[in-house]
Design a protein around this motif. Structure first.
Motif, PDB file in Angstrom:
ATOM      1  N   ASP B  86       0.621  -1.167  -0.339  1.00  0.00           N
ATOM      2  CA  ASP B  86      -0.081   0.131  -0.261  1.00  0.00           C
ATOM      3  C   ASP B  86       0.902   1.406  -0.237  1.00  0.00           C
ATOM      4  OD1 ASP B  86      -2.509  -1.453   0.329  1.00  0.00           O
ATOM      5  OD2 ASP B  86      -2.871  -2.025   2.082  1.00  0.00           O
ATOM      6  N   ASN B  87       2.011   0.482  -0.303  1.00  0.00           N
ATOM      7  CA  ASN B  87       3.114   2.295   0.087  1.00  0.00           C
ATOM      8  C   ASN B  87       3.679   2.844  -1.785  1.00  0.00           C
ATOM      9  OD1 ASN B  87       5.752   3.507  -0.204  1.00  0.00           O
ATOM     10  ND2 ASN B  87       5.585   2.815   2.056  1.00  0.00           N
ATOM     11  N   ALA B  88       2.832   3.931  -1.871  1.00  0.00           N
ATOM     12  CA  ALA B  88       2.985   4.508  -3.740  1.00  0.00           C
ATOM     13  C   ALA B  88       4.412   4.718  -3.738  1.00  0.00           C
ATOM     14  CB  ALA B  88       1.937   5.973  -3.442  1.00  0.00           C
ATOM     15  N   ALA B  89       5.302   4.995  -3.194  1.00  0.00           N
ATOM     16  CA  ALA B  89       6.435   5.233  -3.260  1.00  0.00           C
ATOM     17  C   ALA B  89       7.518   3.633  -3.422  1.00  0.00           C
ATOM     18  CB  ALA B  89       7.605   5.281  -2.288  1.00  0.00           C
ATOM     19  N   VAL B  90       7.126   2.949  -2.937  1.00  0.00           N
ATOM     20  CA  VAL B  90       7.453   1.428  -2.843  1.00  0.00           C
ATOM     21  C   VAL B  90       6.688   0.517  -4.244  1.00  0.00           C
ATOM     22  CG1 VAL B  90       7.307  -0.880  -1.868  1.00  0.00           C
ATOM     23  CG2 VAL B  90       7.531   0.664  -0.503  1.00  0.00           C
ATOM     24  N   GLN B  91       5.659   0.821  -4.421  1.00  0.00           N
ATOM     25  CA  GLN B  91       5.510   0.865  -5.496  1.00  0.00           C
ATOM     26  C   GLN B  91       5.613   1.382  -7.253  1.00  0.00           C
ATOM     27  OE1 GLN B  91       3.233  -1.696  -6.147  1.00  0.00           O
ATOM     28  NE2 GLN B  91       3.427  -2.381  -4.160  1.00  0.00           N
ATOM     29  N   ALA B  92       6.216   2.710  -6.829  1.00  0.00           N
ATOM     30  CA  ALA B  92       6.517   3.414  -7.859  1.00  0.00           C
ATOM     31  C   ALA B  92       7.950   2.378  -8.272  1.00  0.00           C
ATOM     32  CB  ALA B  92       6.547   4.742  -7.827  1.00  0.00           C
ATOM     33  N   PHE B  93       8.901   2.248  -6.909  1.00  0.00           N
ATOM     34  CA  PHE B  93       9.996   1.511  -7.429  1.00  0.00           C
ATOM     35  C   PHE B  93       9.830   0.442  -7.657  1.00  0.00           C
ATOM     36  CE2 PHE B  93      14.442   1.429  -5.211  1.00  0.00           C
ATOM     37  CZ  PHE B  93      14.688   3.468  -5.377  1.00  0.00           C
ATOM     38  N   ILE B  94       9.007  -0.600  -7.583  1.00  0.00           N
ATOM     39  CA  ILE B  94       8.777  -1.888  -8.389  1.00  0.00           C
ATOM     40  C   ILE B  94       8.503  -1.874  -9.566  1.00  0.00           C
ATOM     41  CG2 ILE B  94       7.508  -3.785  -8.476  1.00  0.00           C
ATOM     42  CD1 ILE B  94       7.077  -3.329  -5.328  1.00  0.00           C
ATOM     43  N   LYS B  95       8.112  -0.485 -10.313  1.00  0.00           N
ATOM     44  CA  LYS B  95       7.474  -0.614 -11.350  1.00  0.00           C
ATOM     45  C   LYS B  95       8.519   0.588 -12.119  1.00  0.00           C
ATOM     46  CE  LYS B  95       2.483  -1.291 -10.705  1.00  0.00           C
ATOM     47  NZ  LYS B  95       1.868   0.472  -9.218  1.00  0.00           N
ATOM     48  N   ASP B  97       9.116   3.767 -12.000  1.00  0.00           N
ATOM     49  CA  ASP B  97       8.046   4.728 -12.626  1.00  0.00           C
ATOM     50  C   ASP B  97       9.238   5.852 -11.908  1.00  0.00           C
ATOM     51  OD1 ASP B  97       6.682   6.929 -13.034  1.00  0.00           O
ATOM     52  OD2 ASP B  97       4.835   6.341 -11.451  1.00  0.00           O
ATOM     53  N   VAL B  98      10.569   6.385 -12.799  1.00  0.00           N
ATOM     54  CA  VAL B  98      11.159   7.573 -12.831  1.00  0.00           C
ATOM     55  C   VAL B  98      10.379   8.623 -11.956  1.00  0.00           C
ATOM     56  CG1 VAL B  98      12.772   9.119 -13.152  1.00  0.00           C
ATOM     57  CG2 VAL B  98      12.961   6.411 -14.065  1.00  0.00           C
ATOM     58  N   ALA B  99       9.175   9.756 -13.077  1.00  0.00           N
ATOM     59  CA  ALA B  99       8.442  10.227 -12.768  1.00  0.00           C
ATOM     60  C   ALA B  99       7.915  10.755 -11.467  1.00  0.00           C
ATOM     61  CB  ALA B  99       7.742  10.761 -13.184  1.00  0.00           C
ATOM     62  N   ALA B 100       7.603   9.792 -10.766  1.00  0.00           N
ATOM     63  CA  ALA B 100       6.727   9.511  -9.665  1.00  0.00           C
ATOM     64  C   ALA B 100       7.573   9.067  -8.462  1.00  0.00           C
ATOM     65  CB  ALA B 100       5.745   8.304  -9.344  1.00  0.00           C
ATOM     66  N   LEU B 101       8.760   9.458  -8.875  1.00  0.00           N
ATOM     67  CA  LEU B 101       9.954   8.547  -7.395  1.00  0.00           C
ATOM     68  C   LEU B 101      10.119  10.061  -7.599  1.00  0.00           C
ATOM     69  CD1 LEU B 101      11.578   5.528  -7.984  1.00  0.00           C
ATOM     70  CD2 LEU B 101      10.019   5.863  -6.224  1.00  0.00           C
ATOM     71  N   ALA B 103       8.994  12.963  -8.720  1.00  0.00           N
ATOM     72  CA  ALA B 103       8.199  14.280  -8.044  1.00  0.00           C
ATOM     73  C   ALA B 103       8.057  14.476  -6.626  1.00  0.00           C
ATOM     74  CB  ALA B 103       7.036  13.769  -7.916  1.00  0.00           C
ATOM     75  N   ASN B 104       7.884  16.138  -5.887  1.00  0.00           N
ATOM     76  CA  ASN B 104       7.743  16.040  -5.190  1.00  0.00           C
ATOM     77  C   ASN B 104       8.901  16.360  -4.390  1.00  0.00           C
ATOM     78  OD1 ASN B 104       6.778  17.608  -3.271  1.00  0.00           O
ATOM     79  ND2 ASN B 104       4.773  15.829  -3.412  1.00  0.00           N
ATOM     80  N   HIS B 105      10.142  16.837  -4.851  1.00  0.00           N
ATOM     81  CA  HIS B 105      11.618  16.669  -4.732  1.00  0.00           C
ATOM     82  C   HIS B 105      12.411  15.099  -4.779  1.00  0.00           C
ATOM     83  CE1 HIS B 105      12.037  21.187  -4.457  1.00  0.00           C
ATOM     84  NE2 HIS B 105      10.592  21.597  -3.996  1.00  0.00           N
ATOM     85  N   ASN B 106      12.166  14.605  -4.892  1.00  0.00           N
ATOM     86  CA  ASN B 106      12.363  13.233  -4.066  1.00  0.00           C
ATOM     87  C   ASN B 106      11.687  12.266  -3.305  1.00  0.00           C
ATOM     88  OD1 ASN B 106      14.122  13.051  -6.812  1.00  0.00           O
ATOM     89  ND2 ASN B 106      15.745  14.603  -5.607  1.00  0.00           N
ATOM     90  N   LYS B 107      10.584  13.092  -3.420  1.00  0.00           N
ATOM     91  CA  LYS B 107       9.855  12.472  -2.166  1.00  0.00           C
ATOM     92  C   LYS B 107      10.350  10.690  -2.447  1.00  0.00           C
ATOM     93  CE  LYS B 107       5.824  13.085   0.654  1.00  0.00           C
ATOM     94  NZ  LYS B 107       5.597  11.728   0.545  1.00  0.00           N
ATOM     95  N   GLY B 108       9.974   9.886  -2.700  1.00  0.00           N
ATOM     96  CA  GLY B 108       9.586   9.137  -2.778  1.00  0.00           C
ATOM     97  C   GLY B 108      10.598   7.839  -2.761  1.00  0.00           C
TER      98      GLY B 108
END
Ligand SMILES: [Ca+2]
Ligand SMILES: [Ca+2]
Lengths: 316, 316
Positions: B86-95, B97-101, B103-108
């Motif tokens: 359920d963790n958005a950052a973790v899910q972006a990592f698995i995919k 997804d550089v844009a998601a990671l 975004a927002n000053h590298n928050k993810g």
């Protein structure tokens, strides 16, 4: 044929150390880790030796020398800062009122540090330290502070380096302060000095690269901060550590306990009021030594009895 | 008598660099500062050379290798952490997804760093990096990441060291991460690595000295942080700096502008999509290069055209 044999005997690398178990423990350790083919051999890259500074490499009395520098700076700058006449910390400094300065977790001391060690360029700070070192005299020994160093420890540094050790300072004192003198005084280059520090900031100022000293995110390189500092700066476990107070205990533990390599720990016990100072549990300034001294036998740390083990104390 | 003369000609120390002004600028600088008696001579103690890592010593594509390590760690640890589903950052990592990671000053990215780079002992962390290096393969070159290094830069490091330079890494990457491989890969010992880091903590844990990685008081060794990091770790101004992005500009400025010693600055421009990658203003991952490239002629920085200047790119 005596003259043919004599040159083959190595000169004593530690002439200021009296013969005995203390001196022998150093020589035995160095011989052990440098003997190729032996199970105790330590590769050159891992021969890291760490030294506390105040009370280990140079004297810390009547006050740590950096504190004396700060006091001198306050006096020098006072005419430009009339507002300091109403500043309790500044006034305590001028009167060398140690109790007032160290009360309340060194509040006064830190206030004076902020006035004397931050807010200027790193070059300007270095120049101030150099100017002070060139003119100030130790009140008892009447010579520059950079000469109030222990001759046996200078020999020890050189002896270790001759055996391919990399020698490091790991001190609670200020990183920038020590670096001004470490190379000339101890043969230790600035990049092998670890100390307390605030985070300097960088900017291009009128086209000139400028580093400014600050007291932001201060790192205190004492107690548990010493092994943390060693990890941060060196990233490799030392095999030899030298200190003189409880502030060095964590560094000694990190170096000697559960280390896969042979290791060596040493505590300088100030027992010589006549030639230097005598203190442990109740020092006049810094250097409290209680728990580390108690722990020494358990961990096999060598304790230097300054009066008995040192043939010479101060470097000439 | 050809065979008598041949051995006297020094072998080319930089065989992977094509002849031309770029290669010549390196050799000229080294000759200049090492020629005793010349006004440009620099004493050995001041021969400090600093190198960015990602995109300068090894590739930073398709993602900086430490990010790929973090992603691998997330995948490896996921079964033990069902809450990460359920963790958005973790899910972006698995995919990936550089844009998601980013975004927002590298928050993810920072969130994933906290999960993979803190809260364990430094020994446990080092072992994780070692395990990954021993098994992971670069998706394009099908070999370990520690072999995706630039052969010309390896030669340059060795050439500088042969001329008594001390070579340092000064990278935005993680201090502990790089130290696991710096000695074997680059011949750079851990104490000559500067990188981003949180403050590790030390304690005796069941009698065992234990350092724990944290993300407290994080120091970011990028942009103005690079000269600040150099000041903190080295305490001496470098005379040569090597980078590949705007993140290295402050380090290049600090090294080459208003330096009382002769100095050298170099930017690796990635121009070789065929053998490596081609990017500058719009990199796929890290390595944005705009302002430093513009400033290069003004400050006399040498710009490496990878396609033209490098005979070989990757080390074999
Ligand atoms: Ca001390
Ligand atoms: Ca880079």
């Amino acid at each position: 044929a005596a003259f043919l044999v004599a040159p083959l005997q190595a000169a004593d690398p530690l002439p200021s150390w009296n013969d005995g178990t203390t001196k022998q423990s150093i020589v035995d350790f160095v011989n052990k880790v440098t003997e190729e083919g032996s199970g105790d051999f330590v590769p050159v890259a891992e021969r890291i030796a760490v030294f506390d500074n105040d009370g280990t490499l140079w004297s810390e009395n009547p006050l740590p020398f950096q504190v004396i520098f700060a006091a001198a700076e306050i006096k020098r700058l006072l005419p430009e800062h009339p507002e300091w006449n109403d500043n309790a910390a500044v006034q305590a400094f001028i009167k060398s009122d140690v109790a007032a300065l160290t009360a309340n977790h060194n509040k006064g001391l830190l206030e004076v540090l902020a006035l004397t060690h931050a807010g200027m360029s790193t070059d300007a700070y270095d120049q101030r330290v150099k100017d002070w070192l060139a003119t100030a005299e130790h009140p008892r020994w009447k010579k520059p502070y950079s000469q109030c160093v222990y001759q046996p420890m200078i020999e020890l540094l050189e002896y270790l380096r001759a055996n391919d050790f990399q020698t490091w300072i790991v001190s609670g004192g200020g990183l920038s302060f020590m670096r001004v003198l470490s190379e000339q005084t101890y043969g230790i280059p600035p990049q092998q000095v670890i100390g307390s520090h605030g985070q300097a900031t960088f900017e291009m100022k009128d086209g000139v690269p400028t580093l400014t000293k600050t007291l932001e995110t201060v790192f205190v390189d004492d107690k548990a901060g010493k092994p943390a500092g060693i990890y941060q700066f060196i990233g490799r476990r030392p095999i030899a550590a030298f200190g003189n107070s409880d502030g060095d205990q964590a560094m000694l533990e990190y170096t000697t306990i559960d280390n896969p390599r042979p290791s060596f720990g040493m505590i300088i016990h100030h027992t010589d009021a006549e030639r230097e100072y005598a203190y442990d549990a109740k020092p006049k300034s810094s250097g409290k030594l209680i728990t580390a001294l108690e722990a020494a036998p358990t961990h096999g740390w060598t304790v230097v009895d300054m009066k008995k083990d040192w043939e010479t104390v101060l470097a000439e």
